[in-house]
Design an enzyme around this catalytic site. Structure first.
Site, PDB file in Angstrom:
ATOM      1  CG  HIS A   1       2.493   3.713   4.237  1.00 43.62           C
ATOM      2  ND1 HIS A   1       1.539   4.306   3.429  1.00 43.62           N
ATOM      3  CD2 HIS A   1       1.840   3.264   5.338  1.00 43.62           C
ATOM      4  CE1 HIS A   1       0.359   4.199   4.033  1.00 43.62           C
ATOM      5  NE2 HIS A   1       0.509   3.575   5.176  1.00 43.62           N
TER       6      HIS A   1
ATOM      7  CB  ILE B   1      -2.326   3.512  -7.376  1.00 39.19           C
ATOM      8  CG1 ILE B   1      -2.828   4.218  -6.109  1.00 39.19           C
ATOM      9  CG2 ILE B   1      -2.335   2.002  -7.231  1.00 39.19           C
ATOM     10  CD1 ILE B   1      -2.260   3.742  -4.826  1.00 39.19           C
TER      11      ILE B   1
ATOM     12  CG  MET C   1       0.859  11.753  -3.168  1.00 44.95           C
ATOM     13  SD  MET C   1       1.209  10.687  -1.754  1.00 44.95           S
ATOM     14  CE  MET C   1      -0.371  10.691  -0.953  1.00 44.95           C
TER      15      MET C   1
ATOM     16  CB  SER D   1      10.324  17.062   3.422  1.00 39.47           C
ATOM     17  OG  SER D   1       9.523  15.947   3.746  1.00 39.47           O
ATOM     18  CG  ASN D   2      10.552  11.509   3.013  1.00 39.91           C
ATOM     19  OD1 ASN D   2      11.218  11.002   3.904  1.00 39.91           O
ATOM     20  ND2 ASN D   2       9.267  11.750   3.145  1.00 39.91           N
TER      21      ASN D   2
ATOM     22  CG  ASN E   1       6.025   4.206  -1.039  1.00 46.07           C
ATOM     23  OD1 ASN E   1       6.263   5.375  -1.324  1.00 46.07           O
ATOM     24  ND2 ASN E   1       4.923   3.835  -0.395  1.00 46.07           N
TER      25      ASN E   1
ATOM     26  CD  GLN F   1      12.062   9.388  14.570  1.00 52.69           C
ATOM     27  OE1 GLN F   1      12.959   8.582  14.316  1.00 52.69           O
ATOM     28  NE2 GLN F   1      12.260  10.428  15.348  1.00 52.69           N
ATOM     29  CD  GLU F   2       7.387  10.151   6.496  1.00 52.66           C
ATOM     30  OE1 GLU F   2       7.656  10.440   5.317  1.00 52.66           O
ATOM     31  OE2 GLU F   2       6.273  10.342   7.001  1.00 52.66           O
TER      32      GLU F   2
HETATM   33  C1  GRF Z   1       5.275  11.912   3.735  1.00 52.58           C
HETATM   34  O1  GRF Z   1       4.553  11.809   4.943  1.00 52.58           O
HETATM   35  C2  GRF Z   1       5.423  10.528   3.118  1.00 52.58           C
HETATM   36  O2  GRF Z   1       5.372   9.509   4.106  1.00 52.58           O
HETATM   37  C3  GRF Z   1       4.232  10.423   2.252  1.00 52.58           C
HETATM   38  O3  GRF Z   1       4.150  11.724   1.668  1.00 52.58           O
HETATM   39  C4  GRF Z   1       4.460  12.685   2.693  1.00 52.58           C
HETATM   40  C5  GRF Z   1       5.135  13.909   2.106  1.00 52.58           C
HETATM   41  O4  GRF Z   1       6.415  13.569   1.715  1.00 52.58           O
HETATM   42  N1  GRF Z   1       4.365   9.366   1.285  1.00 52.58           N
HETATM   43  P1  GRF Z   1       7.455  14.659   1.105  1.00 52.58           P
HETATM   44  O5  GRF Z   1       7.585  15.794   2.101  1.00 52.58           O
HETATM   45  O6  GRF Z   1       6.872  15.148  -0.208  1.00 52.58           O
HETATM   46  O7  GRF Z   1       8.721  13.880   0.964  1.00 52.58           O
END
Ligand code: GRF
Length: 213
Positions: free
Chosen positions: A111, A94, A92, A15-16, A109, A175-176
């Site tokens: 968070h 590290i 996800m 979604s981001n 990134n 908000q992201e």
């Molecule tokens: C989001 O909450 C982001 O902050 C975290 O992963 C979640 C899912 O992100 N890192 P997305 O919908 O895959 O962009």
């Protein structure tokens, strides 16, 4: 002015990623998304990239016995793409210190907490447990320490009585999607820079603050 070449790394829904794709469609956007890489073949974000006509690849971390070998293969792929900026969006994994050092200053990134509060996982449940009344999200430079890099921008939301972790996650995610495009634009345009471990915005130490409703 050449638009900055942005590579987005994802693991899930994307979604981001979608908000960054949508923002890059604006004619005066300072960046273009040139590639998307997922570490999971089932990441829906790969479909979003395909739909947007953006090149994508999957580097399945399960195909690597040793974590460092995944990092090496990812770095090789990245260096073929030659991005100006690497954007982790729901990624996800590290990464090891060597990988991070290779891209320090051009990898960011997002968070889902107001760092330095609640680094790591399960941020919304931990925020409720701690009884904070303000929560939110942070965009930061990626450094070897997890969720420790200098802050580029933050957006805050209220914690409402009776909120569940899912209620809070949904409010933060809105908000992201406001914060990330603004921060990627600021870095891509050169307005935001990492100088001696600090974020400088328009030449002054500091970052971007968005007040969520
Ligand atoms: C989001 O909450 C982001 O902050 C975290 O992963 C979640 C899912 O992100 N890192 P997305 O919908 O895959 O962009």
């Amino acid at each position: 002015m050449r638009r900055a070449r942005v590579l987005v790394l994802i693991s899930g829904g994307g979604s981001n990623l979608q908000t960054l794709i949508d923002a890059a469609r604006q004619p005066n956007c300072a960046y273009e998304i040139v590639h998307v890489i997922a570490n999971r073949p089932d990441a829906f974000g790969l479909k979003r990239a395909e739909h947007a006509g953006i090149a994508s690849a999957c580097l399945d971390h399960k195909a690597f016995q040793v974590r460092a070998d995944f990092d090496t293969a990812l770095a090789a792929l990245i260096d073929q793409i030659t991005p100006d900026l690497i954007v982790l969006a729901g990624f996800m994994r590290i990464m090891g210190a060597e990988f991070v050092a290779r891209y320090e200053g051009r990898m960011i990134n997002i968070h889902p907490s107001l760092l330095p509060n609640f680094p790591g996982l399960h941020t919304h449940a931990r925020a409720l447990e701690a009884g904070v009344t303000l929560h939110g999200c942070t965009v930061h430079w990626v450094t070897a320490g997890v969720d420790e890099g200098a802050i580029i921008g933050q957006a805050c939301v209220p914690v409402l009585p009776g909120d569940s972790p899912d209620d809070l996650a949904a409010r933060v995610l809105v908000q992201e999607h406001r914060l990330y495009p603004v921060c990627v634009e600021a870095v891509a345009s050169g307005r935001a820079r990492l100088v001696n471990g600090r974020t400088y915005l328009d030449g002054k130490p500091g970052g971007i603050a968005l007040m969520g409703i």
